[in-house]
Scaffold this motif. Structure first.
Motif, PDB file in Angstrom:
ATOM      1  N   LEU A 272       0.831  -1.209   0.000  1.00  0.00           N
ATOM      2  CA  LEU A 272       0.000   0.000   0.000  1.00  0.00           C
ATOM      3  C   LEU A 272       0.864   1.257   0.000  1.00  0.00           C
ATOM      4  N   PRO A 273       0.368   2.325  -0.591  1.00  0.00           N
ATOM      5  CA  PRO A 273       1.103   3.586  -0.563  1.00  0.00           C
ATOM      6  C   PRO A 273       1.164   4.154   0.855  1.00  0.00           C
ATOM      7  N   PRO A 274       2.211   4.919   1.162  1.00  0.00           N
ATOM      8  CA  PRO A 274       2.295   5.569   2.481  1.00  0.00           C
ATOM      9  C   PRO A 274       1.044   6.416   2.727  1.00  0.00           C
ATOM     10  N   GLY A 275       0.634   6.470   3.987  1.00  0.00           N
ATOM     11  CA  GLY A 275      -0.533   7.258   4.353  1.00  0.00           C
ATOM     12  C   GLY A 275      -1.848   6.519   4.209  1.00  0.00           C
ATOM     13  N   SER A 276      -1.803   5.255   3.792  1.00  0.00           N
ATOM     14  CA  SER A 276      -3.023   4.469   3.642  1.00  0.00           C
ATOM     15  C   SER A 276      -3.625   4.147   5.005  1.00  0.00           C
ATOM     16  N   THR A 277      -4.914   3.867   5.006  1.00  0.00           N
ATOM     17  CA  THR A 277      -5.652   3.531   6.218  1.00  0.00           C
ATOM     18  C   THR A 277      -6.187   2.115   6.101  1.00  0.00           C
ATOM     19  N   VAL A 278      -6.089   1.365   7.195  1.00  0.00           N
ATOM     20  CA  VAL A 278      -6.621   0.011   7.254  1.00  0.00           C
ATOM     21  C   VAL A 278      -7.828   0.017   8.188  1.00  0.00           C
ATOM     22  N   VAL A 279      -8.962  -0.424   7.663  1.00  0.00           N
ATOM     23  CA  VAL A 279     -10.194  -0.540   8.438  1.00  0.00           C
ATOM     24  C   VAL A 279     -10.442  -2.024   8.650  1.00  0.00           C
ATOM     25  N   THR A 280     -10.806  -2.406   9.867  1.00  0.00           N
ATOM     26  CA  THR A 280     -11.094  -3.806  10.153  1.00  0.00           C
ATOM     27  C   THR A 280     -12.027  -3.900  11.341  1.00  0.00           C
ATOM     28  N   GLY A 281     -12.502  -5.110  11.587  1.00  0.00           N
ATOM     29  CA  GLY A 281     -13.369  -5.362  12.731  1.00  0.00           C
ATOM     30  C   GLY A 281     -12.559  -5.618  13.980  1.00  0.00           C
ATOM     31  N   ASP A 282     -13.238  -6.120  15.006  1.00  0.00           N
ATOM     32  CA  ASP A 282     -12.571  -6.309  16.306  1.00  0.00           C
ATOM     33  C   ASP A 282     -12.515  -7.773  16.726  1.00  0.00           C
ATOM     34  N   THR A 283     -12.472  -8.681  15.754  1.00  0.00           N
ATOM     35  CA  THR A 283     -12.420 -10.097  16.089  1.00  0.00           C
ATOM     36  C   THR A 283     -10.993 -10.626  16.023  1.00  0.00           C
ATOM     37  N   PRO A 284     -10.775 -11.795  16.624  1.00  0.00           N
ATOM     38  CA  PRO A 284      -9.460 -12.428  16.481  1.00  0.00           C
ATOM     39  C   PRO A 284      -9.261 -12.887  15.035  1.00  0.00           C
ATOM     40  N   GLY A 285      -8.107 -13.398  14.739  1.00  0.00           N
ATOM     41  CA  GLY A 285      -7.824 -13.919  13.409  1.00  0.00           C
ATOM     42  C   GLY A 285      -7.326 -12.844  12.468  1.00  0.00           C
ATOM     43  N   ALA A 286      -7.931 -12.774  11.281  1.00  0.00           N
ATOM     44  CA  ALA A 286      -7.477 -11.838  10.250  1.00  0.00           C
ATOM     45  C   ALA A 286      -7.543 -10.395  10.721  1.00  0.00           C
ATOM     46  N   ASP A 287      -8.616 -10.034  11.428  1.00  0.00           N
ATOM     47  CA  ASP A 287      -8.743  -8.657  11.927  1.00  0.00           C
ATOM     48  C   ASP A 287      -7.580  -8.308  12.848  1.00  0.00           C
ATOM     49  N   ALA A 288      -7.325  -9.169  13.830  1.00  0.00           N
ATOM     50  CA  ALA A 288      -6.253  -8.911  14.800  1.00  0.00           C
ATOM     51  C   ALA A 288      -4.886  -8.888  14.123  1.00  0.00           C
ATOM     52  N   CYS A 289      -4.654  -9.805  13.189  1.00  0.00           N
ATOM     53  CA  CYS A 289      -3.378  -9.811  12.451  1.00  0.00           C
ATOM     54  C   CYS A 289      -3.207  -8.503  11.685  1.00  0.00           C
ATOM     55  N   ALA A 290      -4.279  -8.030  11.060  1.00  0.00           N
ATOM     56  CA  ALA A 290      -4.208  -6.794  10.273  1.00  0.00           C
ATOM     57  C   ALA A 290      -3.867  -5.604  11.161  1.00  0.00           C
TER      58      ALA A 290
END
Length: 123
Positions: free
Chosen positions: A26-44
């Motif tokens: 991703l380009p600098p300054g990008s934002t990551v939106v995710t949920g609050d569950t374990p697994g992929a969300d937590a890793c992200a």
């Protein structure tokens, strides 16, 4: 140009490396939106923080529970996508298998109806 990226996937996803590769591109300054569950969300969340990306972690609210009794994740998925997402990264080993990955499939299908780019990772 920075992107607003949604990470979704399995609550049992435990391999941060595919997430790291995807977020590193991703380009600098990008934002990551995710949920609050374990697994992929937590890793992200962990990987994005390591890479210095902004993280917006969202969780189910009362309105989600009222609108979708027993499936509040549907409301959360819709709200996360509505934050201005231009790319969805979905991490689920069982994506595409009948009866599996309901939340991830819902997000991917909803994103496609909104003409949002989607990339699916199974490993």
């Amino acid at each position: 140009m920075p992107r607003c990226v949604l990470v979704t996937g399995s609550t049992t996803w435990d391999n941060p490396e595919p997430i790291r590769r995807a977020l590193s591109a991703l380009p600098p300054g990008s934002t990551v939106v995710t949920g609050d569950t374990p697994g992929a969300d937590a890793c992200a969340v962990t990987v994005a923080a390591e890479l210095g990306l902004e993280v917006k972690r969202m969780k189910k609210n009362r309105a989600d529970h009222r609108a979708f009794p027993g499936q509040a994740w549907r409301g959360l998925n819709q709200r996360m996508l509505a934050t201005g997402i231009d790319l969805v990264l979905a991490f689920h080993a069982d994506y595409g298998k009948p009866g599996c990955a309901r939340g991830t499939v819902h997000m991917v299908e909803h994103a496609k109806t909104c003409w949002t780019e989607v990339r699916i990772f199974r490993e």
